[in-house]
Write an enzyme that holds these catalytic residues in place. Structure first.
Site, PDB file in Angstrom:
ATOM      1  N   ASP A 231      53.579  -0.801  34.290  1.00  0.00           N
ATOM      2  CA  ASP A 231      53.276  -2.221  34.394  1.00  0.00           C
ATOM      3  C   ASP A 231      54.090  -2.883  35.509  1.00  0.00           C
ATOM      4  O   ASP A 231      55.321  -2.842  35.500  1.00  0.00           O
ATOM      5  CB  ASP A 231      53.587  -2.925  33.071  1.00  0.00           C
TER       6      ASP A 231
ATOM      7  N   ASP B  73      57.353   3.707  36.807  1.00  0.00           N
ATOM      8  CA  ASP B  73      57.027   2.729  35.781  1.00  0.00           C
ATOM      9  C   ASP B  73      55.526   2.448  35.913  1.00  0.00           C
ATOM     10  O   ASP B  73      54.920   2.769  36.950  1.00  0.00           O
ATOM     11  CB  ASP B  73      57.857   1.461  36.028  1.00  0.00           C
TER      12      ASP B  73
END
Length: 217
Positions: free
Chosen positions: A12, A10
């Site tokens: 953020d 991922d």
């Protein structure tokens, strides 16, 4: 455990600390749209969800808000991104470079747009660590649906049993579980440790630099 060779991250809250920028952009967009106020904790809880899907979570009684809200958010983001700095979490760049040097293949699966993650990855000096950047606009179904992982694994000709998903939110872990791959939750991001545990994370780390301790097993 099968040997981990390929890692999907991922962005953020896992690689980059974007929470201040996201919260500020959301609050400005909420104000511009004249929508009921949502606090920082409510906004952070939606990080990882595709932008057009967030209004249905924060204002479920208001219909057809996704597209117009997304347009306003992106306009505000373009202004605020030059005012609120985005930084990598401690140890991220050094660890990514180590993993790349040691032969691990890496990709990013994020809910932000492909254009945005490409721009930020280059700005932060980590773009060359990844073979594939997949944005929320590259799939028809967002997290926790496994489409993002399936698309990356197929494009890169990776094997699911040798792949791992690393993220800070429950939707990241659930996406990995739904795809049938190993998962690692990071506890320093936007999600809560309990939520990562309840989602079924196979591993938890509190510092990015300790990731090799898991995958080098």
């Amino acid at each position: 455990m099968a040997e981990i060779k390929d890692i999907i991250f991922d962005f953020d809250g896992t690689l980059a600390d974007t929470s201040k920028l996201i919260v500020a952009t959301m609050q400005k967009s909420i104000q511009d749209c004249g929508l009921p106020v949502r606090d920082e904790e409510q906004i952070k809880a939606t990080i990882g969800v595709r932008l057009e899907e967030i209004p249905s979570i924060l204002w479920p009684s208001i219909k057809d808000l996704g597209e117009p809200f997304g347009q306003i958010y992106r306009k505000n983001f373009e202004v605020l991104k030059d005012q609120i700095p985005v930084t990598l979490f401690p140890g991220v760049k050094e660890t990514l470079l180590r993993l790349k040097r040691d032969g691990y293949q890496m990709a990013i699966a994020t809910s932000r747009s492909q254009r945005s993650v490409e721009q930020l990855a280059r700005q932060l000096g980590i773009r060359d660590c990844f073979l594939y950047l997949l944005g929320g606009d590259d799939v028809t179904k967002g997290k926790p649906d496994p489409e993002s992982i399936f698309k990356i694994v197929e494009a890169m000709d990776w094997k699911g049993e040798n792949s791992m998903m690393v993220g800070d939110m429950a939707v990241d872990i659930l996406m990995g579980k739904n795809a049938g791959i190993k998962t690692c939750g990071v506890t320093y991001g936007n999600g809560k440790t309990l939520e990562l545990e309840e989602a079924g994370a196979d591993f938890l780390i509190s510092e990015f630099a300790t990731l090799p301790n898991i995958i080098y097993l």
